[in-house]
Scaffold this active site. Sequence first.
Site, PDB file in Angstrom:
ATOM      1  N   LYS A   1      -5.978  -4.331  -2.280  1.00 32.13           N
ATOM      2  CA  LYS A   1      -5.218  -4.677  -3.488  1.00 32.13           C
ATOM      3  C   LYS A   1      -5.462  -6.152  -3.795  1.00 32.13           C
ATOM      4  CE  LYS A   1      -0.488  -5.106  -3.333  1.00 32.13           C
ATOM      5  NZ  LYS A   1      -0.306  -6.532  -3.669  1.00 32.13           N
TER       6      LYS A   1
ATOM      7  N   GLU B   1      -4.438  -9.263  -7.054  1.00 31.85           N
ATOM      8  CA  GLU B   1      -3.511  -9.546  -8.159  1.00 31.85           C
ATOM      9  C   GLU B   1      -4.262  -9.911  -9.425  1.00 31.85           C
ATOM     10  OE1 GLU B   1      -0.658 -12.463  -6.854  1.00 31.85           O
ATOM     11  OE2 GLU B   1      -0.095 -11.256  -5.105  1.00 31.85           O
TER      12      GLU B   1
ATOM     13  N   ASP C   1      -3.886  -6.395   1.369  1.00 33.45           N
ATOM     14  CA  ASP C   1      -4.067  -7.363   0.288  1.00 33.45           C
ATOM     15  C   ASP C   1      -5.269  -8.256   0.525  1.00 33.45           C
ATOM     16  OD1 ASP C   1      -2.157  -6.952  -1.669  1.00 33.45           O
ATOM     17  OD2 ASP C   1      -0.590  -8.010  -0.559  1.00 33.45           O
TER      18      ASP C   1
ATOM     19  N   GLU D   1       4.966  -5.401 -10.402  1.00 34.02           N
ATOM     20  CA  GLU D   1       5.998  -6.217  -9.757  1.00 34.02           C
ATOM     21  C   GLU D   1       6.796  -6.989 -10.813  1.00 34.02           C
ATOM     22  OE1 GLU D   1       4.753  -8.481  -6.367  1.00 34.02           O
ATOM     23  OE2 GLU D   1       6.775  -9.265  -6.061  1.00 34.02           O
TER      24      GLU D   1
ATOM     25  N   ASP E   1       0.304  -9.350   1.667  1.00 32.48           N
ATOM     26  CA  ASP E   1       0.264 -10.768   2.039  1.00 32.48           C
ATOM     27  C   ASP E   1       1.674 -11.375   2.032  1.00 32.48           C
ATOM     28  OD1 ASP E   1       0.569 -10.881  -0.683  1.00 32.48           O
ATOM     29  OD2 ASP E   1      -1.101 -12.255  -1.053  1.00 32.48           O
ATOM     30  N   SER E   2       2.689 -10.535   1.747  1.00 30.83           N
ATOM     31  CA  SER E   2       4.084 -10.929   1.998  1.00 30.83           C
ATOM     32  C   SER E   2       4.236 -11.252   3.489  1.00 30.83           C
ATOM     33  CB  SER E   2       5.049  -9.818   1.581  1.00 30.83           C
ATOM     34  OG  SER E   2       4.611  -8.576   2.098  1.00 30.83           O
TER      35      SER E   2
HETATM   36  O1  KIV Z   1       2.495  -8.568  -0.455  1.00 29.01           O
HETATM   37  C1  KIV Z   1       3.156  -7.531  -0.615  1.00 29.01           C
HETATM   38  O2  KIV Z   1       3.878  -7.095   0.279  1.00 29.01           O
HETATM   39  C2  KIV Z   1       3.041  -6.841  -1.888  1.00 29.01           C
HETATM   40  C3  KIV Z   1       3.979  -5.710  -2.194  1.00 29.01           C
HETATM   41  C4  KIV Z   1       5.382  -5.960  -2.004  1.00 29.01           C
HETATM   42  C5  KIV Z   1       3.714  -5.090  -3.501  1.00 29.01           C
HETATM   43  O3  KIV Z   1       2.191  -7.161  -2.663  1.00 29.01           O
END
Ligand code: KIV
Length: 254
Positions: A115, A117, A87, A184, A48-49
Amino acid sequence: MMGSTKVTAESIRAMKTRGKKIAALTAYDFPTTKLLDEAGIPLILVGDSLGMVVLGYPDTTHVTMEEMEHHVRAAARAKPCALLGADLPYRGYETTDDAVVNARRLVAAGAEAVKAEGGRTILDQVRAVVAAGIPYIGHLGMLPQSIHEEGRYHIKGKKENEREALVADAITLAEAGAFAIVLELVTPPVAKEITETIPVPTIGIGSGPDCDGQILVTNDLIGTFPWFTPRFVKPKLNVAEQMRSAVFEWMRSI
Ligand code: KIV
């Protein structure tokens, strides 16, 4: 090196046993996924970056399920040998039902693992996703989706209570069935302790060298988002500068 065998959650997990470092990178589109896959990256994450490095949001809390699905679909069209993770976005796993419905939506879009958090605070959601048969990656340490509560992105594990919480969260996630855990901005000694304690791989980002693998936002690694680069990243390319020069040169040539 081009990969040829399909990577699974089990094969990522087994890399820890074999002592093989796991190199993971993010991708949000077809060509990047294809290029990373051709380079032999075993784990590609539609993170989600996305919100910051592609969509121009100030942080990840603005990313929606629809945006995640759109980019997972694009990445999945590359049909990578790599395992394609995605994510669960902000507020996408507040209940066990939300977690399972949204994890299934990401899988329907082409993700092969999801994934989210958090540790013990989202344990029911993690168990529900794993029980639904969806491979799960944990994420501990600095949690970008909590930026508004936290106020800033800061390193975790310096205080004894943080160390204890991180180790307990990691053990709990592994027991709940996570096949890997992203750490992280965890202090390197604590990241090392977690890595030595749990049976599943740790994948560090800004958490020192002693994790089972490392993950970076690809844009940070190759310099396509020059307005902000995390301190722990040593970019290998400056694509933004090369792009500016190429555009300038072409503009002058017409
Ligand atoms: O959102 C993301 O890109 C991430 C990774 C950098 C671990 O969670």
